[in-house]
Design a protein around this motif. Structure first.
Motif, PDB file in Angstrom:
ATOM      1  N   GLU A   1       0.941  -1.224   0.146  1.00 37.34           N
ATOM      2  CA  GLU A   1      -0.073   0.046   0.080  1.00 37.34           C
ATOM      3  C   GLU A   1       0.945   1.367   0.107  1.00 37.34           C
ATOM      4  N   ARG A   2       1.811   1.178   0.847  1.00 31.42           N
ATOM      5  CA  ARG A   2       2.866   2.429   0.872  1.00 31.42           C
ATOM      6  C   ARG A   2       3.444   2.609  -0.520  1.00 31.42           C
ATOM      7  N   SER A   3       3.951   1.599  -1.091  1.00 28.64           N
ATOM      8  CA  SER A   3       4.579   1.627  -2.425  1.00 28.64           C
ATOM      9  C   SER A   3       3.503   2.112  -3.492  1.00 28.64           C
TER      10      SER A   3
ATOM     11  N   PRO B   1      -4.786  -6.680   0.202  1.00 22.58           N
ATOM     12  CA  PRO B   1      -3.714  -5.941   0.478  1.00 22.58           C
ATOM     13  C   PRO B   1      -2.547  -6.326  -0.472  1.00 22.58           C
ATOM     14  N   GLU B   2      -2.437  -7.208  -0.981  1.00 19.43           N
ATOM     15  CA  GLU B   2      -1.206  -7.751  -2.044  1.00 19.43           C
ATOM     16  C   GLU B   2      -1.764  -7.777  -3.386  1.00 19.43           C
TER      17      GLU B   2
ATOM     18  N   GLY C   1       7.750   3.536 -22.437  1.00 17.52           N
ATOM     19  CA  GLY C   1       7.730   2.466 -23.433  1.00 17.52           C
ATOM     20  C   GLY C   1       7.711   0.881 -22.673  1.00 17.52           C
ATOM     21  N   GLY C   2       7.528   0.944 -21.528  1.00 17.01           N
ATOM     22  CA  GLY C   2       7.742  -0.379 -20.553  1.00 17.01           C
ATOM     23  C   GLY C   2       6.456  -0.119 -19.562  1.00 17.01           C
ATOM     24  N   PHE C   3       6.522  -1.084 -18.547  1.00 17.33           N
ATOM     25  CA  PHE C   3       5.714  -0.936 -17.358  1.00 17.33           C
ATOM     26  C   PHE C   3       6.366  -1.188 -16.195  1.00 17.33           C
ATOM     27  N   LEU C   4       5.943  -0.900 -14.993  1.00 21.82           N
ATOM     28  CA  LEU C   4       6.397  -1.121 -13.873  1.00 21.82           C
ATOM     29  C   LEU C   4       4.988  -1.704 -13.067  1.00 21.82           C
ATOM     30  N   GLU C   5       5.260  -3.065 -12.458  1.00 17.32           N
ATOM     31  CA  GLU C   5       4.223  -3.870 -11.895  1.00 17.32           C
ATOM     32  C   GLU C   5       4.950  -3.895 -10.241  1.00 17.32           C
ATOM     33  N   LEU C   6       3.764  -3.677  -9.470  1.00 16.67           N
ATOM     34  CA  LEU C   6       4.023  -4.023  -8.064  1.00 16.67           C
ATOM     35  C   LEU C   6       3.033  -5.018  -7.754  1.00 16.67           C
ATOM     36  N   SER C   7       3.674  -5.988  -7.210  1.00 20.95           N
ATOM     37  CA  SER C   7       2.482  -7.277  -6.968  1.00 20.95           C
ATOM     38  C   SER C   7       3.341  -7.959  -5.919  1.00 20.95           C
ATOM     39  N   GLY C   8       2.337  -8.677  -4.884  1.00 17.11           N
ATOM     40  CA  GLY C   8       2.886  -9.618  -4.077  1.00 17.11           C
ATOM     41  C   GLY C   8       3.465  -8.828  -2.986  1.00 17.11           C
ATOM     42  N   ARG C   9       4.223  -9.367  -2.051  1.00 20.19           N
ATOM     43  CA  ARG C   9       4.961  -8.686  -1.036  1.00 20.19           C
ATOM     44  C   ARG C   9       6.302  -9.504  -0.817  1.00 20.19           C
TER      45      ARG C   9
END
Length: 130
Positions: free
Chosen positions: A17-19, A39-40, A49-57
């Motif tokens: 969540e903070r991220s 929450p995850e 031209g790309g992507f940033l994925e935030l997933s999991g913990r």
């Protein structure tokens, strides 16, 4: 040859969540897609031209060897905008000996992020004969 259609950088934050607040609200990255629940849950942001994925913990912060390089049109404007959003600036914009203008910030887990402006006269923009 591998025909790559798309790519992304995957981060597993210690506090998702903070991220999400940092990348989505403070950095202001646009959302490409979201998936999962709770929450995850995952979120993928556009990175030019790309992507940033935030997933999991993750239980531990990422290696200091992990860094993000983000090219922006105007690093001075980005500096003012991010300061206004409460982002801690690790190093304000500086013209480097190699001609790029760089500013450094870090995400909540300590991942270093460099925002780079490529001046109009820099060879990275145009190389005659190529």
């Amino acid at each position: 040859m591998v025909h790559v259609l798309s790519g992304r950088t995957l981060l597993r934050p210690t506090d998702p969540e903070r991220s999400r607040v940092f990348y989505g609200e403070q950095l202001g990255l646009a959302v490409y897609r979201e998936f999962g629940e709770g929450p995850e849950r995952g979120i993928v942001y556009f990175l030019g031209g790309g992507f940033l994925e935030l997933s999991g913990r993750s239980e531990v912060p990422p290696s200091p060897a992990v860094r993000l390089w983000l090219q922006v049109a105007d690093v001075a404007a980005a500096h003012e905008e991010l300061r206004g959003r409460g982002v801690e600036i690790t190093r304000p914009p500086v013209k480097e000996p190699w001609g790029l203008i760089e500013m450094w910030i870090t995400d909540p887990d300590g991942t270093r992020i460099v925002l780079v402006e490529v001046p109009a006269d820099h060879p990275i923009r145009y190389r005659p004969g190529i």
